[in-house]
Write a protein that holds these residues in place. Structure first.
Motif, PDB file in Angstrom:
ATOM      1  N   PHE A  84       0.822  -1.212   0.000  1.00  0.00           N
ATOM      2  CA  PHE A  84       0.000   0.000   0.000  1.00  0.00           C
ATOM      3  C   PHE A  84       0.856   1.262   0.000  1.00  0.00           C
ATOM      4  O   PHE A  84       0.519   2.247  -0.631  1.00  0.00           O
ATOM      5  CB  PHE A  84      -0.951   0.022   1.192  1.00  0.00           C
ATOM      6  N   ILE A  85       1.967   1.213   0.748  1.00  0.00           N
ATOM      7  CA  ILE A  85       2.798   2.415   0.815  1.00  0.00           C
ATOM      8  C   ILE A  85       3.625   2.555  -0.456  1.00  0.00           C
ATOM      9  O   ILE A  85       3.943   3.655  -0.871  1.00  0.00           O
ATOM     10  CB  ILE A  85       3.781   2.372   2.009  1.00  0.00           C
ATOM     11  N   TRP A  86       3.968   1.433  -1.069  1.00  0.00           N
ATOM     12  CA  TRP A  86       4.824   1.483  -2.242  1.00  0.00           C
ATOM     13  C   TRP A  86       4.191   0.661  -3.363  1.00  0.00           C
ATOM     14  O   TRP A  86       4.727  -0.358  -3.793  1.00  0.00           O
ATOM     15  CB  TRP A  86       6.222   0.949  -1.868  1.00  0.00           C
ATOM     16  N   PRO A  87       3.029   1.093  -3.847  1.00  0.00           N
ATOM     17  CA  PRO A  87       2.316   0.259  -4.828  1.00  0.00           C
ATOM     18  C   PRO A  87       2.944   0.332  -6.223  1.00  0.00           C
ATOM     19  O   PRO A  87       3.408   1.397  -6.630  1.00  0.00           O
ATOM     20  CB  PRO A  87       0.904   0.861  -4.861  1.00  0.00           C
ATOM     21  N   LYS A  88       2.891  -0.821  -6.898  1.00  0.00           N
ATOM     22  CA  LYS A  88       3.423  -0.849  -8.274  1.00  0.00           C
ATOM     23  C   LYS A  88       2.516   0.015  -9.146  1.00  0.00           C
ATOM     24  O   LYS A  88       1.302   0.052  -8.939  1.00  0.00           O
ATOM     25  CB  LYS A  88       3.369  -2.291  -8.809  1.00  0.00           C
ATOM     26  N   ASN A  89       3.082   0.647 -10.101  1.00  0.00           N
ATOM     27  CA  ASN A  89       2.343   1.444 -11.098  1.00  0.00           C
ATOM     28  C   ASN A  89       1.548   2.611 -10.509  1.00  0.00           C
ATOM     29  O   ASN A  89       0.603   3.083 -11.112  1.00  0.00           O
ATOM     30  CB  ASN A  89       1.355   0.592 -11.923  1.00  0.00           C
ATOM     31  N   LYS A  90       1.852   3.018  -9.305  1.00  0.00           N
ATOM     32  CA  LYS A  90       1.125   4.177  -8.760  1.00  0.00           C
ATOM     33  C   LYS A  90       2.146   5.220  -8.325  1.00  0.00           C
ATOM     34  O   LYS A  90       2.423   5.384  -7.125  1.00  0.00           O
ATOM     35  CB  LYS A  90       0.241   3.753  -7.589  1.00  0.00           C
ATOM     36  N   THR A  91       2.664   5.914  -9.313  1.00  0.00           N
ATOM     37  CA  THR A  91       3.755   6.843  -9.043  1.00  0.00           C
ATOM     38  C   THR A  91       3.296   7.958  -8.108  1.00  0.00           C
ATOM     39  O   THR A  91       4.070   8.385  -7.237  1.00  0.00           O
ATOM     40  CB  THR A  91       4.265   7.440 -10.376  1.00  0.00           C
ATOM     41  N   HIS A  92       2.048   8.410  -8.280  1.00  0.00           N
ATOM     42  CA  HIS A  92       1.612   9.536  -7.437  1.00  0.00           C
ATOM     43  C   HIS A  92       1.626   9.172  -5.950  1.00  0.00           C
ATOM     44  O   HIS A  92       1.931   9.995  -5.104  1.00  0.00           O
ATOM     45  CB  HIS A  92       0.248  10.071  -7.885  1.00  0.00           C
ATOM     46  N   ILE A  93       1.331   7.902  -5.650  1.00  0.00           N
ATOM     47  CA  ILE A  93       1.363   7.475  -4.236  1.00  0.00           C
ATOM     48  C   ILE A  93       2.803   7.454  -3.749  1.00  0.00           C
ATOM     49  O   ILE A  93       3.131   7.934  -2.655  1.00  0.00           O
ATOM     50  CB  ILE A  93       0.708   6.078  -4.073  1.00  0.00           C
TER      51      ILE A  93
END
Ligand SMILES: Nc1ncnc2c1ncn2[C@@H]1O[C@H](COP(=O)(O)OP(=O)(O)OP(=O)(O)O)[C@@H](O)[C@H]1O
Ligand SMILES: N[C@@H](CCC(=O)N[C@@H](CS)C(=O)NCC(=O)O)C(=O)O
Length: 679
Positions: A84-93
């Motif tokens: 959740f803190i470092w999700p794949k394909n979710k650069t904005h997170i």
């Protein structure tokens, strides 16, 4: 002095923590609720006991049709959290996490600069205490430097707070998006599970599990970033500074003090958690008793049991009171112990610094700095026990939630199953040597075979519990047969997609449950693609339109929880209307008109007749009078179709079961009429 100030600040600190946490993502509301959960009427608190109950209920759910995976380990949970803190394909997170972590470093850096500035102010004032001893220009410089130092001190403090708040705001999106994502996943999974699972569920346990599990995620993520990581970082920085500036002894005292403090806090918190469990258990018990008693208000009055109810409620309150007292006294032990350990450490550091000052190795400013560096740590450390307890609870909550997602549905769709091919004229239903039972023991059906030809109306009659509704559940694939097949238009329903199967079948169930929304919503639910005019049309067909128009809010009338504000007959008409709106090829009605008076029943039966004309339909009925027009009637006994034929054919055999049932029902209605005549 320090003890006094801590004691004095306790309420303020707790209040501040709660206020700031309540502004934060869900994590903070959990803590907030936890503190507020001292009131016996609140039943929504997070408790270990509840989680134990939840786990038990999950075990119960895992009936024959579900295959549970073992409980998720803590390391697996942590891995999930990292996703959740470092999700794949979710650069904005990821960007947000990086910014939040940078702000965390920034705020902690400013935090440790504060004692340095404090030291400089003290030392500077010490050196330049009397302005009159200097010339005008020097005293101006002194004044300006003093102001700059003090303003710098204020800015560093405010900056630390600003960075901290920004970090919270930026991280809120990370925590909240995890919660939304996860709650949606679990909710979707729960809808995928079969009827067996849902029939065995504990009321409210599922939504509680989602609620607590997702809150748990948010709590742990936020606690990590707002409390645990910053505190560890600050402890490391403070110890490093003490070591670098003043030597090993200072660093050892600091590490020893914080190590002892942490060990004591964890052990004491573990010990006192049981009191909180008891307290929450008693609180829930009292809440449930109060609700149960108030729901049964009429029954309590019928049997003059007011005093008995009050006594039962009071007993739970007494249990709550006892454990609440233990919770408070053990909290006092914890707080006193923590303060003693911390004060000892602080005193030791001050003694070292005092000695350093008198021996000329240190300044008074250094002594003040040592004090301030350690004192600042007392703020987050004061909530260490609470955070530790909450994190442990949250992990258990998450485990329960993830366990839910590990439960597999007994009724499964085959991968890339084709759609059911069906037309009104090609929709014959076949039950072929079906064997089925709900639980261990005798089969309900051992060899059930029958056919409902396309476009025909077949009635199924039989004694209570003979399995009539079960036939419908098998047809809708709420359950699968243990042996044998159910075919529609020659296709085994196990081989087609569930969605296409269910789209083609309309069911008016025996017990109608409505959504707690308007009548319009409930009818429209049958087919969301239709418009309001269509809703009015089906309502008219069910003789419901005029009834609704007479209500003050008309179609916007709220039906109440489970539709309880409508009469049984109205509810049933809503159920028929929404199934009419669905406009399925196969129509099944299970005692659809049982709650209606004979006039309304006749009106609806004639609408139903028009609607089902030419469609394959199964009608389950107790009252044989409602099915005499069926093309064929199946009489079900001991899990088998023992008689079949039209009403005329069946009634013409005086030894048939159907004949006996008919006779009995005729006698009953005759008796009813005679009784009515007498009255
Ligand atoms: N989910 C379930 N788990 C275990 N047993 C069940 C379940 N549902 C139904 N049964 C049992 O299976 C039998 C058949 O139930 P079913 O509802 O099909 O009967 P029915 O003929 O429709 O009865 P009625 O006319 O009273 O509605 C009953 O003995 C019932 O108690
Ligand atoms: N110093 C203690 C207590 C901190 C505290 O006051 N916690 C608040 C919640 S933020 C509280 O009300 N706790 C009640 C309790 O622990 O029983 C600790 O480290 O846990």
């Amino acid at each position: 002095m320090w003890l006094l100030s801590i004691a004095g600040n306790r309420t303020l600190l707790a209040k501040n923590l709660l206020v700031s946490l309540s502004k934060q993502p869900i994590i903070n509301r959990t803590l907030y609720n936890q503190v507020k959960s001292f009131k016996p009427h609140q039943t929504k608190s997070l408790t270990l006991t509840n989680r134990v109950n939840l786990s038990k209920s999950f075990i119960r759910w895992n009936g024959s049709s579900q295959k549970p995976k073992p409980t998720m380990s803590t390391s697996e949970i942590i891995r999930k959290l990292v996703q959740f803190i470092w999700p794949k394909n979710k650069t904005h997170i990821k960007i947000r996490v990086v910014i939040a972590v940078s702000l965390l470093f920034g705020s902690k850096l400013l935090n440790v600069i504060v004692p340095f500035l404090f030291r400089d102010i003290v030392d500077f004032l010490n050196k330049n205490a009397k302005l009159k001893d200097f010339g005008e220009s020097t005293s101006d410089k002194i004044l300006i430097t003093m102001i700059a130092l003090i303003v710098g001190y204020g800015c560093a403090r405010a900056g630390a707070s600003l960075f901290g708040e920004l970090r919270s705001a930026i991280f809120a999106t990370v925590a909240q998006s995890s919660v939304t994502q996860l709650a949606t996943q679990v909710f979707r999974h729960l809808h995928k599970l079969d009827l067996n699972f849902h029939l065995n569920r504990q009321t409210g346990a599922l939504s509680k599990a989602i609620d607590r599990g997702t809150r748990g995620i948010s709590f742990v993520l936020s606690a990590l970033l707002f409390n645990i990581a910053p505190t560890i970082l600050e402890v490391a920085m403070v110890t490093g500074i003490l070591y670098a500036k003043f030597g090993l002894y200072y660093a050892l005292v600091s590490v020893g003090c914080i190590g002892g403090y942490t060990t004591f806090t964890f052990l004491t918190t573990k010990w006192r958690t049981k009191f909180r469990i008891d307290m929450n258990k008693a609180e829930n018990e009292a809440g449930n008793k109060a609700i149960d008693s108030l729901i049964n208000y009429e029954t309590v009055k019928y049997f003059n049991n007011d005093d008995y109810e009050v006594k039962r409620y009071q007993e739970s309150l007494m249990k709550y009171q006892q454990s609440a007292i233990k919770t408070s006294t053990s909290l006092a032990v914890l707080n006193f112990g923590q303060n003693t350990i911390f004060s000892t450490g602080l005193t030791a550091i001050m003694l070292l610094a005092g000695y350093g000052a008198v021996s000329g190795q240190m300044t008074v400013g250094d002594l003040v700095m040592c004090n301030a560096l350690l004192f600042q740590l007392s703020v987050p450390l004061n909530f260490l026990g609470t955070v530790y307890r909450e994190v442990r609870q949250s992990i258990l909550d998450m485990q329960n939630m993830f366990d839910l997602t590990a439960i597999q549905a007994g009724v499964k769709e085959k991968p890339s199953a084709p759609n059911l091919i069906i037309t009104p004229s090609k929709s014959a239903i076949v039950f072929d040597k079906v064997r089925f039972k709900y639980q261990e023991g005798a089969d309900l059906f051992s060899d059930l075979s029958f056919e409902v030809p396309s476009g025909k109306k077949v009635a199924i009659v039989g004694g209570s519990g003979s399995g009539k509704s079960t036939i419908v559940r098998l047809l809708y694939r709420f359950y699968d047969p243990l042996e044998g097949r159910v075919l529609i238009n020659g296709q085994d329903i196990r081989n087609v997609s569930l969605d296409s199967l269910r789209q083609k079948i309309g069911i008016v169930p025996q017990d109608t449950v409505l959504f707690n929304d308007t009548i319009l919503y409930n009818i429209h639910y049958g087919n969301m693609k239709t418009n309001v005019e269509d809703v009015y049309k089906v309502a008219e067909m069910c003789d419901l339109h005029n009834t609704i128009e007479k209500m003050p809010m008309k179609y916007d009338t709220m039906v109440g929880e489970r539709g309880l504000k409508l009469s049984g007959g109205e509810k049933q008409r809503v159920a028929i209307a929404r199934t009419m709106l669905k406009n399925p090829y196969i129509f099944v009605y299970d005692e659809a008109t049982s709650s209606l008076d004979s006039i309304t029943e006749q009106i609806i039966m004639s609408s139903l007749r028009k609607l089902i004309h030419g469609r394959t339909s199964i009608c389950i009925a107790h009252r044989l009078i409602t099915v005499i027009d069926a093309d064929e009637i199946f009489v079900l006994e001991n899990g088998k179709v023992v008689e079949r034929g039209s009403h005329k054919q069946l009634i013409s055999n005086p030894f048939s079961l159907y004949h006996t049932l008919w006779q009995k029902q005729s006698e009953q209605s005759y008796l009813k009429e005679t009784d009515a005549g007498k009255i």
